[in-house]
Design a protein around this motif. Structure first.
Motif, PDB file in Angstrom:
ATOM      1  N   ASP A 207       0.992  -1.216  -0.589  1.00  0.00           N
ATOM      2  CA  ASP A 207      -0.363  -0.039  -0.198  1.00  0.00           C
ATOM      3  C   ASP A 207       1.335   1.549   0.058  1.00  0.00           C
ATOM      4  O   ASP A 207       0.500   2.029   0.545  1.00  0.00           O
ATOM      5  CB  ASP A 207      -1.171  -0.243   1.266  1.00  0.00           C
ATOM      6  CG  ASP A 207      -2.190   0.885   1.141  1.00  0.00           C
ATOM      7  OD1 ASP A 207      -2.229   1.451  -0.053  1.00  0.00           O
ATOM      8  OD2 ASP A 207      -2.922   0.945   2.335  1.00  0.00           O
ATOM      9  N   LEU A 208       2.140   1.223  -1.047  1.00  0.00           N
ATOM     10  CA  LEU A 208       2.929   1.999  -1.492  1.00  0.00           C
ATOM     11  C   LEU A 208       2.263   4.062  -1.116  1.00  0.00           C
ATOM     12  O   LEU A 208       3.097   4.541  -0.197  1.00  0.00           O
ATOM     13  CB  LEU A 208       4.336   2.023  -2.092  1.00  0.00           C
ATOM     14  CG  LEU A 208       5.363   2.641  -1.849  1.00  0.00           C
ATOM     15  CD1 LEU A 208       5.760   2.230  -0.452  1.00  0.00           C
ATOM     16  CD2 LEU A 208       6.471   2.520  -3.342  1.00  0.00           C
ATOM     17  N   GLU A 209       1.478   3.699  -2.060  1.00  0.00           N
ATOM     18  CA  GLU A 209       1.395   5.192  -2.059  1.00  0.00           C
ATOM     19  C   GLU A 209       0.551   5.771  -0.765  1.00  0.00           C
ATOM     20  O   GLU A 209       0.781   7.086  -0.565  1.00  0.00           O
ATOM     21  CB  GLU A 209      -0.031   5.716  -3.861  1.00  0.00           C
ATOM     22  CG  GLU A 209       1.389   5.331  -4.778  1.00  0.00           C
ATOM     23  CD  GLU A 209       0.012   6.006  -5.639  1.00  0.00           C
ATOM     24  OE1 GLU A 209      -0.773   6.084  -6.272  1.00  0.00           O
ATOM     25  OE2 GLU A 209       0.126   5.853  -6.992  1.00  0.00           O
ATOM     26  N   GLN A 210      -0.483   5.018  -0.474  1.00  0.00           N
ATOM     27  CA  GLN A 210      -0.695   5.881   1.006  1.00  0.00           C
ATOM     28  C   GLN A 210      -0.516   5.836   1.848  1.00  0.00           C
ATOM     29  O   GLN A 210      -0.260   6.939   2.899  1.00  0.00           O
ATOM     30  CB  GLN A 210      -2.159   4.703   1.271  1.00  0.00           C
ATOM     31  CG  GLN A 210      -2.919   4.781   2.322  1.00  0.00           C
ATOM     32  CD  GLN A 210      -3.407   6.492   1.888  1.00  0.00           C
ATOM     33  OE1 GLN A 210      -3.951   6.813   0.958  1.00  0.00           O
ATOM     34  NE2 GLN A 210      -4.375   6.746   3.389  1.00  0.00           N
ATOM     35  N   SER A 211       0.620   5.101   1.564  1.00  0.00           N
ATOM     36  CA  SER A 211       2.005   5.476   3.041  1.00  0.00           C
ATOM     37  C   SER A 211       2.671   6.841   3.163  1.00  0.00           C
ATOM     38  O   SER A 211       2.461   6.637   3.992  1.00  0.00           O
ATOM     39  CB  SER A 211       3.358   4.011   3.229  1.00  0.00           C
ATOM     40  OG  SER A 211       2.367   2.384   2.788  1.00  0.00           O
ATOM     41  N   CYS A 212       2.754   6.754   1.850  1.00  0.00           N
ATOM     42  CA  CYS A 212       3.615   8.225   1.643  1.00  0.00           C
ATOM     43  C   CYS A 212       2.792   9.067   1.582  1.00  0.00           C
ATOM     44  O   CYS A 212       2.997  10.407   2.373  1.00  0.00           O
ATOM     45  CB  CYS A 212       3.931   7.471   0.427  1.00  0.00           C
ATOM     46  SG  CYS A 212       5.403   6.973  -0.606  1.00  0.00           S
ATOM     47  N   VAL A 213       1.027   9.556   1.561  1.00  0.00           N
ATOM     48  CA  VAL A 213       0.282   9.932   1.624  1.00  0.00           C
ATOM     49  C   VAL A 213       0.111  10.593   3.165  1.00  0.00           C
ATOM     50  O   VAL A 213       0.196  11.646   3.420  1.00  0.00           O
ATOM     51  CB  VAL A 213      -1.139  10.147   1.100  1.00  0.00           C
ATOM     52  CG1 VAL A 213      -1.981  11.287   1.770  1.00  0.00           C
ATOM     53  CG2 VAL A 213      -0.864   9.881  -0.339  1.00  0.00           C
ATOM     54  N   ARG A 214       0.055   9.505   4.009  1.00  0.00           N
ATOM     55  CA  ARG A 214       0.366   9.472   5.334  1.00  0.00           C
ATOM     56  C   ARG A 214       0.962  10.092   6.058  1.00  0.00           C
ATOM     57  O   ARG A 214       1.068  11.092   6.103  1.00  0.00           O
ATOM     58  CB  ARG A 214      -0.146   8.385   5.581  1.00  0.00           C
ATOM     59  CG  ARG A 214      -0.107   7.957   7.457  1.00  0.00           C
ATOM     60  CD  ARG A 214      -0.682   6.576   7.811  1.00  0.00           C
ATOM     61  NE  ARG A 214       0.005   5.574   7.264  1.00  0.00           N
ATOM     62  CZ  ARG A 214      -0.338   4.690   6.467  1.00  0.00           C
ATOM     63  NH1 ARG A 214      -1.229   4.471   6.115  1.00  0.00           N
ATOM     64  NH2 ARG A 214       0.449   3.667   6.372  1.00  0.00           N
ATOM     65  N   GLN A 215       2.284   9.878   5.355  1.00  0.00           N
ATOM     66  CA  GLN A 215       4.063  10.249   5.652  1.00  0.00           C
ATOM     67  C   GLN A 215       4.209  11.934   5.517  1.00  0.00           C
ATOM     68  O   GLN A 215       4.157  12.576   6.613  1.00  0.00           O
ATOM     69  CB  GLN A 215       4.828   9.353   5.429  1.00  0.00           C
ATOM     70  CG  GLN A 215       4.913   8.432   5.703  1.00  0.00           C
ATOM     71  CD  GLN A 215       5.765   7.311   7.816  1.00  0.00           C
ATOM     72  OE1 GLN A 215       5.730   8.844   7.715  1.00  0.00           O
ATOM     73  NE2 GLN A 215       5.601   6.959   7.936  1.00  0.00           N
ATOM     74  N   LYS A 216       3.015  12.050   4.207  1.00  0.00           N
ATOM     75  CA  LYS A 216       3.137  13.306   3.561  1.00  0.00           C
ATOM     76  C   LYS A 216       2.857  14.478   4.748  1.00  0.00           C
ATOM     77  O   LYS A 216       3.607  15.745   5.312  1.00  0.00           O
ATOM     78  CB  LYS A 216       3.204  13.538   2.716  1.00  0.00           C
ATOM     79  CG  LYS A 216       4.458  13.148   1.908  1.00  0.00           C
ATOM     80  CD  LYS A 216       3.765  13.629  -0.088  1.00  0.00           C
ATOM     81  CE  LYS A 216       5.435  13.461  -1.016  1.00  0.00           C
ATOM     82  NZ  LYS A 216       6.415  13.981  -0.265  1.00  0.00           N
ATOM     83  N   LEU A 217       1.179  14.473   5.314  1.00  0.00           N
ATOM     84  CA  LEU A 217       1.364  14.909   5.772  1.00  0.00           C
ATOM     85  C   LEU A 217       0.998  14.645   7.341  1.00  0.00           C
ATOM     86  O   LEU A 217       0.838  15.731   8.096  1.00  0.00           O
ATOM     87  CB  LEU A 217      -1.036  14.062   5.958  1.00  0.00           C
ATOM     88  CG  LEU A 217      -1.410  14.029   4.339  1.00  0.00           C
ATOM     89  CD1 LEU A 217      -3.130  13.434   3.739  1.00  0.00           C
ATOM     90  CD2 LEU A 217      -1.632  15.719   4.003  1.00  0.00           C
ATOM     91  N   LEU A 218       1.558  14.038   8.296  1.00  0.00           N
ATOM     92  CA  LEU A 218       1.910  13.272   8.752  1.00  0.00           C
ATOM     93  C   LEU A 218       3.533  14.454   9.715  1.00  0.00           C
ATOM     94  O   LEU A 218       3.313  14.945  10.785  1.00  0.00           O
ATOM     95  CB  LEU A 218       2.475  12.336  10.224  1.00  0.00           C
ATOM     96  CG  LEU A 218       1.123  11.129   9.806  1.00  0.00           C
ATOM     97  CD1 LEU A 218       1.488   9.936  10.144  1.00  0.00           C
ATOM     98  CD2 LEU A 218      -0.255  11.834  11.011  1.00  0.00           C
ATOM     99  N   SER A 219       3.954  14.674   8.644  1.00  0.00           N
ATOM    100  CA  SER A 219       4.955  15.572   8.674  1.00  0.00           C
ATOM    101  C   SER A 219       4.557  17.019   8.630  1.00  0.00           C
ATOM    102  O   SER A 219       5.838  16.968   8.943  1.00  0.00           O
ATOM    103  CB  SER A 219       6.666  14.678   7.773  1.00  0.00           C
ATOM    104  OG  SER A 219       5.385  15.112   6.288  1.00  0.00           O
ATOM    105  N   ASN A 220       3.406  17.391   8.172  1.00  0.00           N
ATOM    106  CA  ASN A 220       3.041  18.420   7.994  1.00  0.00           C
ATOM    107  C   ASN A 220       2.374  19.095   9.072  1.00  0.00           C
ATOM    108  O   ASN A 220       2.089  20.764   8.818  1.00  0.00           O
ATOM    109  CB  ASN A 220       3.259  19.181   6.585  1.00  0.00           C
ATOM    110  CG  ASN A 220       4.158  19.399   5.827  1.00  0.00           C
ATOM    111  OD1 ASN A 220       5.142  19.793   5.495  1.00  0.00           O
ATOM    112  ND2 ASN A 220       4.940  17.275   5.367  1.00  0.00           N
TER     113      ASN A 220
END
Length: 299
Positions: A207-220
């Motif tokens: 679920d690579l894309e959703q993992s990246c979406v989550r990381q981007k949002l949480l880090s900002n």
């Protein structure tokens, strides 16, 4: 574009008597249980002394949000293409690039790009983020036509959000499906995790894309930032703006490329209406670095 600022919340109390906010989207009170960092909060009915004011602001929000011109997206594209004409951008010498969510209801954005710019390279990923990375972006811009030793491309990069006929953000009726669903589902999934207090932080390669979406949002995310779909979509647009700026600055060399990019939020209204909330636009022209300027779409 003309932007009307509307409050999504009303404060409950002020200064040392501040208790929380009224959420005008969900029509509920959100009460903080303390003033310390990371304090918990809970939902309550709207206080009686704010009920009338909240109803008034809520109605104003709905009336403004739903007073949509059917030509909203068309008008936006007419303004973007007109703004670039003086710099020599036309469909014969320019590659269109679309970066929005993979969701099929976001396809009208790509359709308009093709209609105005012809050939179009797709960078679509969950949430509208530029998840194809440097290699994907570099590949896309290299497909821009070479005319008089210059390549030109125009990128439209934006997340999306649905708005129901009752003014509820994130709710959409899809063709052939009786039940309502969510848009953007990717961003809504992150909001749901945050509200549940159970955040999955590991990188899931299935679920690579959703993992990246989550990381981007949480880090900002910042302390005190309201976690709802509207604010998460705004945050996504800011991240996409930052990522687009950085990637194009690094990959589109001024001695080879003229380019422009537009960032905003694609909004889906009832009855298949689509319009765009505009955030930022820039154009880079000429062989020397630093020849970038903001574009004013109101002109």
């Amino acid at each position: 574009l003309d932007i009307v600022a509307l409050p999504l919340q009303l404060p409950i109390g002020s200064e040392d008597k501040f208790l929380g906010v009224v959420d005008l989207v969900e029509m509920k009170a959100i009460i903080w249980e303390g003033g310390e960092l990371g304090a918990k909060f809970h939902d309550e009915p709207i206080p009686a002394d704010l009920a009338e004011k909240a109803a008034e602001y809520r109605q104003n929000l709905l009336d403004t949000a739903l007073s949509v011109d059917d030509a909203g997206m068309e008008e936006y594209f007419e303004k973007t293409t007109a703004a670039l004409t003086p710099d020599g951008f036309v469909d014969d010498n320019t590659l269109g690039i679309v970066a929005t969510c993979r969701d099929e209801i976001a396809s009208p954005l790509e359709t308009e790009i093709v209609r105005h710019w012809g050939r179009t390279f797709s960078c679509r990923s969950l949430g509208g983020f530029l998840l194809l990375g440097r290699t994907g972006i570099k590949t896309g811009i290299s497909h821009a036509p070479l005319v008089h030793q210059r390549r030109r491309f125009v990128m439209y990069a934006m997340p999306h959000i649905a708005l129901s006929d009752k003014g509820i953000p994130g709710v959409v009726m899809r063709e052939g499906i009786e039940e309502a669903s969510h848009a953007c589902g990717s961003l809504d999934a992150v909001v749901s995790q945050l509200k549940s207090g159970r955040i999955d932080l590991h990188m899931d390669f299935e679920d690579l894309e959703q993992s990246c979406v989550r990381q981007k949002l949480l880090s900002n995310l910042h302390y005190g930032q309201e976690v709802d779909l509207v604010n998460m979509t705004r945050l996504a647009a800011k991240i996409i703006h930052k990522d687009t700026d950085r990637l194009l600055s690094n990959l589109a060399r001024p001695n080879e490329y003229d380019y422009a990019f537009f960032v905003g939020i694609l909004i889906h209204g009832p009855e298949h209406q689509n319009w765009i909330w505009h955030e930022h636009a820039e154009v880079q022209t000429g062989p020397e670095p630093g020849h970038r300027r903001a574009l004013d779409l109101n002109v």
